[in-house]
Design an enzyme around this catalytic site. Structure first.
Site, PDB file in Angstrom:
ATOM      1  N   ASN A 119       0.836  -1.200   0.000  1.00  0.00           N
ATOM      2  CA  ASN A 119       0.000   0.000   0.000  1.00  0.00           C
ATOM      3  C   ASN A 119       0.870   1.249   0.000  1.00  0.00           C
ATOM      4  OD1 ASN A 119      -0.304   1.879   2.523  1.00  0.00           O
ATOM      5  ND2 ASN A 119       0.045  -0.170   3.387  1.00  0.00           N
ATOM      6  N   PHE A 123      -0.859   8.775   4.416  1.00  0.00           N
ATOM      7  CA  PHE A 123      -1.541   9.515   5.485  1.00  0.00           C
ATOM      8  C   PHE A 123      -2.885  10.094   5.018  1.00  0.00           C
ATOM      9  CE2 PHE A 123       2.487  10.715   8.138  1.00  0.00           C
ATOM     10  CZ  PHE A 123       2.699   9.370   8.409  1.00  0.00           C
ATOM     11  N   SER A 184       6.349   5.813   7.966  1.00  0.00           N
ATOM     12  CA  SER A 184       5.599   5.453   6.762  1.00  0.00           C
ATOM     13  C   SER A 184       6.490   5.623   5.541  1.00  0.00           C
ATOM     14  CB  SER A 184       4.367   6.347   6.613  1.00  0.00           C
ATOM     15  OG  SER A 184       3.782   6.148   5.327  1.00  0.00           O
ATOM     16  N   ASN A 186       5.379   6.062   2.594  1.00  0.00           N
ATOM     17  CA  ASN A 186       4.528   6.583   1.527  1.00  0.00           C
ATOM     18  C   ASN A 186       4.438   8.102   1.460  1.00  0.00           C
ATOM     19  OD1 ASN A 186       3.925   3.867   0.923  1.00  0.00           O
ATOM     20  ND2 ASN A 186       2.405   3.849   2.563  1.00  0.00           N
ATOM     21  N   THR A 187       5.216   8.779   2.308  1.00  0.00           N
ATOM     22  CA  THR A 187       5.375  10.231   2.218  1.00  0.00           C
ATOM     23  C   THR A 187       6.846  10.496   1.954  1.00  0.00           C
ATOM     24  OG1 THR A 187       3.558  10.649   3.774  1.00  0.00           O
ATOM     25  CG2 THR A 187       5.156  12.425   3.439  1.00  0.00           C
ATOM     26  N   LYS A 222       6.891   4.878  16.185  1.00  0.00           N
ATOM     27  CA  LYS A 222       6.777   3.748  15.250  1.00  0.00           C
ATOM     28  C   LYS A 222       7.926   3.801  14.257  1.00  0.00           C
ATOM     29  CE  LYS A 222       3.430   1.248  12.415  1.00  0.00           C
ATOM     30  NZ  LYS A 222       2.026   1.190  11.961  1.00  0.00           N
ATOM     31  N   ASN A 251       6.666  -0.829  10.943  1.00  0.00           N
ATOM     32  CA  ASN A 251       5.817  -0.418   9.840  1.00  0.00           C
ATOM     33  C   ASN A 251       6.016  -1.379   8.665  1.00  0.00           C
ATOM     34  OD1 ASN A 251       4.170   1.325   8.167  1.00  0.00           O
ATOM     35  ND2 ASN A 251       4.831   3.045   9.432  1.00  0.00           N
TER      36      ASN A 251
END
Length: 366
Positions: A119, A123, A184, A186-187, A222, A251
């Protein structure tokens, strides 16, 4: 009911729609006058499985079992009561940022194989103002609520500390514990905030808010499974020096070789892999074991990464995790999952003659 009527329908949907359908079905169920009857019917053995042997202390927050719905499963605050009544001890919601964020463009959630996902949501959330309105409706339920906080993608790194502090300030009264998410994948550039200097600034800014509130709540950081042990040591140092509760490990992974196992086309695809992949599971478990060896019981570790049944739950606990977070497997296995795992843990403890799940924490890391 889930396997026979619901799963055949949602399995035909794309990954993101499937996930949203599961979450919203639980949320709609909560509004039904038949809620209690239906939730028992879909729960494992038609009840909420727990026992005093499963009770844990997570930095002063007492949970009646180790299972938590992992951050990202619920980004808006829907279905918390249903998750609790199915057998989870808490739900960690988020990541929540100061302002609304759509996230990355669709498609952004992919099923690589049964139980394994990639994925790159980024956010996706409604922002702290709108989120607080929704989450207030859950303040009278028994379920403890964790809130995962982060920064909007357009916030420069030098203002990241203030961005996290603003979110905590606004949501402080609505969460039972909080997690700083700097891991994360994804940023763009976000994982740089795991480094010692920027992480220290964020942590100090957030703990200052807690201090001003007069009562510190459990606070976690995290981290990513892709960190070197040296980098993990830096995180441990920051967490210990600033008296945080612990670390959520881990993560999703950016590991290109793990992605490529599901087809070469995925090797350089943006996004993190989660779920039932043995290599990913091992990465997260080794990080947990390393943290436990370094910090022992000074820190609480929340283990996450590839947990799908009692066996994989025990693996994380024995490596050093006090609590466990589950995301991908909840979608895959359905509403009976928490009950099955909790019952499996109880049977294992009975066989081993143990009085509490905490007796297993870290036994493979010593």
């Amino acid at each position: 009911m889930y396997d026979k009527f619901i799963l055949p329908i949602i399995d035909k949907l794309d990954a993101e729609t499937e996930h949203l359908a599961i979450r919203e079905l639980l949320f709609l169920l909560e509004q039904s006058p038949e809620y209690e009857k239906i939730i028992r019917k879909i729960a494992y053995r038609n009840k909420r499985v727990t026992d005093k042997k499963l009770h844990i202390n997570m930095g002063g927050l007492r949970l009646d079992n180790p299972l938590i719905v992992g951050a990202g499963w619920d980004k808006v605050g829907h279905g918390l009561k249903a998750c609790y009544d199915l057998g989870f001890a808490a739900v960690e919601v988020g990541t929540i940022t100061k302002y609304f964020q759509y996230g990355n463009s669709q498609p952004r959630d992919f099923i690589l194989k049964k139980g394994v996902r990639l994925n790159r949501y980024g956010f996706t959330n409604s922002g702290m103002e709108e989120f607080s309105k929704v989450i207030e409706s859950y303040q009278k339920i028994a379920a403890p609520i964790g809130i995962n906080i982060g920064k909007n993608k357009d916030v420069p790194d030098e203002k990241a500390a203030d961005a996290h502090a603003d979110v905590l300030e606004h949501l402080y009264n609505l969460g039972d514990y909080f997690t700083i998410n700097v891991s994360s994948p994804n940023t763009v550039g976000l994982r740089k905030l795991q480094e010692k200097e920027p992480l220290t600034k964020i942590v100090k800014s957030v703990t200052k808010v807690m201090s001003n509130k007069g009562k510190a709540k459990p606070l976690f950081v995290k981290i990513a499974p892709d960190l070197t042990f040296e980098a993990v040591n830096d995180v441990i140092e920051v967490v210990l020096e600033n008296k945080l509760t612990g670390i959520v490990a881990t993560n999703t992974t950016l590991n290109s070789d793990i992605k490529a196992k599901y087809g070469e086309r995925w090797r350089d695809e943006m996004g993190g892999v989660s779920g039932d992949d043995n290599d990913y599971r091992k990465m997260s478990t080794e990080i947990i074991k390393h943290i436990y060896k370094k910090a022992g019981r000074e820190l609480i570790i929340i283990g996450s990464g590839g947990i799908k049944d009692t066996s994989t739950a025990l693996e994380k606990i024995k490596a050093g995790a006090t609590a466990l977070q589950i995301y991908t497997a909840f979608d895959e296995e359905g509403p009976t999952l928490p009950g099955k795992i909790n019952e499996g843990l109880l049977k294992y403890m009975e066989k081993e003659g143990l009085n509490n799940i905490s007796e297993l924490v870290g036994i493979n890391a010593k």
